[in-house]
Enzyme design. Structure first.
Site: not given
Length: 317
Positions: A29, A148, A47, A26
């Site tokens: 931004s 979000d 991540k 993945g």
């Protein structure tokens, strides 16, 4: 704030073959996500901040995500943080639960040949799970506003349960009454076009109802199988398009035509659409809380089973 495990840099480098492209699953931004298998055999998602942000020395989103997730207990409706690490350059790295079931956005919009869109029962189930995730955040102490919520941030675990992910923009609010008096005015309104509450224009407009609006958009997306913004549709906004059809009493025209709807699901889907329209109301005060949303959804989840039983009885009769 719970103590987080600190993973060894060397172990994560080895688990990702030095963060090779073959492990990249993945990219966004804010960062990159790698699939990795730890020495104990556990599969995790790692991540890291994007290269561009590292060059700008802006790793605030990842650090914020670590801060938010370490402030709450693990929850089965969230993608939970397992621990952290600091790279050789000093940037924070997150070790997250690995979600093998895919992404809601892809499930609805990127069906591959031979695959089919989710069934109506599965859509109702995932809608409740997402609602519970947001409810959990809003009932945390201090409460958390995700900011979000969108289909790209809904992942599925190995048992195909929906989990809310990506807390890079999330905010903790110590006192609900202070929502209209945000001290840190540099934190500008944030979110994704199509899901972003149009009323959230300044920091002082921050509210749990912003999340409710975004959830309503996701709910419309789940039912319709169409994107939040689709320029081939008139209007392009899923909110405006759905409201227009509701006003014209064509509520079932919103539903995804790719999947046949069983009779026992029609009432449930109607209720889901009514809730979705309430969530995206331009009048923030009239939007339900996520607690109210979950309560309503739990009622119609029970009705699914009752209607299924009735349908089976009628078939046998």
């Amino acid at each position: 704030m719970r103590a987080m495990k600190e993973f060894k840099h060397e172990e994560l480098v080895e688990a990702t073959h030095n963060y090779s492209k073959s492990h990249l699953i993945g990219k966004g931004s804010h960062g990159c996500i790698y699939k990795a298998t730890l020495k104990n055999g556990q599969i995790v998602a790692i991540k890291t901040p994007s290269l561009g942000l590292c060059k700008l020395n802006d790793t605030s989103k990842i650090e914020n995500e670590a801060h938010i997730l370490s402030s709450i207990l693990p929850n089965r409706f969230l993608v939970n943080l397992l621990g952290t690490n600091h790279s050789s350059s000093g940037h924070m790295v997150l070790v997250m639960e690995y979600m093998s079931g895919g992404v809601l956005h892809d499930l609805l919009h990127l069906t591959t040949p031979g695959s089919s869109p989710p069934s109506w029962r599965r859509r109702a189930k995932m809608a409740i799970q997402i609602a519970r995730a947001v409810k959990f955040l809003h009932e945390s102490k201090p409460l958390i506003i995700h900011r979000d919520i969108k289909s790209q941030n809904i992942l599925f675990d190995s048992k195909l349960n929906a989990r809310l992910a990506d807390f890079g923009l999330a905010m903790r609010v110590n006192n609900y009454d202070s929502l209209s008096h945000i001290v840190d005015s540099v934190i500008l309104p944030a979110g994704t076009i199509g899901y972003l509450d149009p009323g959230y224009t300044t920091p002082c407009k921050l509210s749990t109802k912003n999340d409710v609006f975004s959830f309503g958009v996701v709910l419309l997306e789940i039912v319709s199988g169409t994107k939040a913004i689709d320029v081939s549709r008139a209007p392009a906004s899923i909110v405006e398009w759905s409201i227009r059809l509701m006003e014209e009493n064509q509520i079932m025209e919103i539903c995804d035509k790719r999947v046949n709807m069983p009779r026992y699901m029609k009432c449930v889907i109607r209720h889901m659409l009514v809730i979705a329209i309430q969530c995206v109301s331009s009048d923030e005060a009239s939007r339900p809380t996520m607690t109210e949303v979950v309560t309503k959804m739990e009622r119609f989840r029970c009705s699914i089973w009752l209607d299924m039983i009735e349908s089976l009885v009628n078939l046998k009769g």
